[in-house]
Write an enzyme that holds these catalytic residues in place. Sequence first.
Site, PDB file in Angstrom:
ATOM      1  N   HIS A   2      52.384  10.010   9.100  1.00 51.34           N
ATOM      2  CA  HIS A   2      52.948  11.006   8.186  1.00 51.34           C
ATOM      3  C   HIS A   2      51.910  11.815   7.422  1.00 51.34           C
ATOM      4  O   HIS A   2      52.211  12.922   6.987  1.00 51.34           O
ATOM      5  CB  HIS A   2      53.870  10.314   7.160  1.00 51.34           C
ATOM      6  CG  HIS A   2      55.188   9.910   7.751  1.00 51.34           C
ATOM      7  ND1 HIS A   2      56.261   9.516   6.974  1.00 51.34           N
ATOM      8  CD2 HIS A   2      55.612   9.833   9.051  1.00 51.34           C
ATOM      9  CE1 HIS A   2      57.300   9.227   7.764  1.00 51.34           C
ATOM     10  NE2 HIS A   2      56.924   9.395   9.028  1.00 51.34           N
TER      11      HIS A   2
ATOM     12  N   THR B  51      38.529  -2.699  -4.981  1.00 48.65           N
ATOM     13  CA  THR B  51      39.980  -2.561  -4.818  1.00 48.65           C
ATOM     14  C   THR B  51      40.355  -1.468  -3.831  1.00 48.65           C
ATOM     15  O   THR B  51      41.483  -1.448  -3.337  1.00 48.65           O
ATOM     16  CB  THR B  51      40.616  -2.172  -6.159  1.00 48.65           C
ATOM     17  OG1 THR B  51      39.987  -0.954  -6.607  1.00 48.65           O
ATOM     18  CG2 THR B  51      40.442  -3.271  -7.196  1.00 48.65           C
TER      19      THR B  51
ATOM     20  N   ASP C 174      30.574   0.620  -1.991  1.00 51.50           N
ATOM     21  CA  ASP C 174      29.738   0.184  -3.115  1.00 51.50           C
ATOM     22  C   ASP C 174      29.388  -1.292  -2.876  1.00 51.50           C
ATOM     23  O   ASP C 174      29.646  -1.841  -1.788  1.00 51.50           O
ATOM     24  CB  ASP C 174      30.433   0.447  -4.461  1.00 51.50           C
ATOM     25  CG  ASP C 174      31.617  -0.469  -4.721  1.00 51.50           C
ATOM     26  OD1 ASP C 174      31.990  -1.257  -3.819  1.00 51.50           O
ATOM     27  OD2 ASP C 174      32.180  -0.401  -5.831  1.00 51.50           O
TER      28      ASP C 174
ATOM     29  N   HIS D  76      55.635  16.997   8.751  1.00 53.28           N
ATOM     30  CA  HIS D  76      54.502  16.391   8.038  1.00 53.28           C
ATOM     31  C   HIS D  76      53.300  17.332   8.004  1.00 53.28           C
ATOM     32  O   HIS D  76      52.478  17.278   7.090  1.00 53.28           O
ATOM     33  CB  HIS D  76      54.142  15.053   8.675  1.00 53.28           C
ATOM     34  CG  HIS D  76      55.292  14.112   8.710  1.00 53.28           C
ATOM     35  ND1 HIS D  76      55.880  13.615   7.566  1.00 53.28           N
ATOM     36  CD2 HIS D  76      56.012  13.624   9.751  1.00 53.28           C
ATOM     37  CE1 HIS D  76      56.896  12.835   7.900  1.00 53.28           C
ATOM     38  NE2 HIS D  76      57.004  12.829   9.213  1.00 53.28           N
TER      39      HIS D  76
ATOM     40  N   CYS E  91      35.513  -0.179  -1.511  1.00 56.11           N
ATOM     41  CA  CYS E  91      34.991  -0.680  -2.785  1.00 56.11           C
ATOM     42  C   CYS E  91      35.734  -1.978  -3.085  1.00 56.11           C
ATOM     43  O   CYS E  91      36.300  -2.583  -2.172  1.00 56.11           O
ATOM     44  CB  CYS E  91      35.085   0.366  -3.891  1.00 56.11           C
ATOM     45  SG  CYS E  91      36.746   0.914  -4.316  1.00 56.11           S
TER      46      CYS E  91
HETATM   47  C1  RB5 Z   1      33.138  -2.564  -8.990  1.00 54.88           C
HETATM   48  O1  RB5 Z   1      33.056  -3.606  -9.900  1.00 54.88           O
HETATM   49  C2  RB5 Z   1      34.567  -2.091  -8.864  1.00 54.88           C
HETATM   50  O2  RB5 Z   1      34.988  -1.497 -10.048  1.00 54.88           O
HETATM   51  C3  RB5 Z   1      34.700  -1.106  -7.708  1.00 54.88           C
HETATM   52  O3  RB5 Z   1      34.266  -1.703  -6.537  1.00 54.88           O
HETATM   53  C4  RB5 Z   1      36.083  -0.600  -7.416  1.00 54.88           C
HETATM   54  O4  RB5 Z   1      36.993  -1.646  -7.281  1.00 54.88           O
HETATM   55  C5  RB5 Z   1      36.562   0.478  -8.277  1.00 54.88           C
HETATM   56  O5  RB5 Z   1      37.642   1.040  -8.106  1.00 54.88           O
END
Ligand code: RB5
Length: 150
Positions: free
Chosen positions: A102, A71, A12, A137, A69
Amino acid sequence: MKDSKMIIIGSDHAGYALKEFVKGFLAGLNIPTEDCGTDGEASVDYTDFGAKVAQKVSSGEYARGILICGTGLGMSMTANRFHGVRAALCNDLFSAVMCRRHNDANILVMGGRVIGTGLAAEIVRAWLETPFEGGRHQRRIEKIDSMTKG
Ligand code: RB5
């Protein structure tokens, strides 16, 4: 299946910059990539890009994918809804090694707002180079797949 070395990649907006870096890193290793987008830093929904990559790994069109993304959490949640996908969120090196040994992780997920490019490169390298150990595994990952429809 495509060239078995080819990796499908998506992000994203929050993962866009790291995705561009990772593409260059993979090119330097002579590993081709198919980029599903996004194409810039305008706000998009991670679900749309996570689903594109996960669907093509689930179908067997690509053996491996990378998702990024902010996080890594939303991409992981999305990708793991797809049968046969084992998406591993790795913002540290130990997880990158262990998700291969694993879990035979076929999608690597990282957080573009969590890690820098140096660590991301080492994570990608470890995920590419570490083999699956199989054995007990294998039974466990088959149990994961038995929970969703193929
Ligand atoms: C975008 O602001 C953020 O929410 C997305 O990149 C991600 O971290 C969501 O899990």
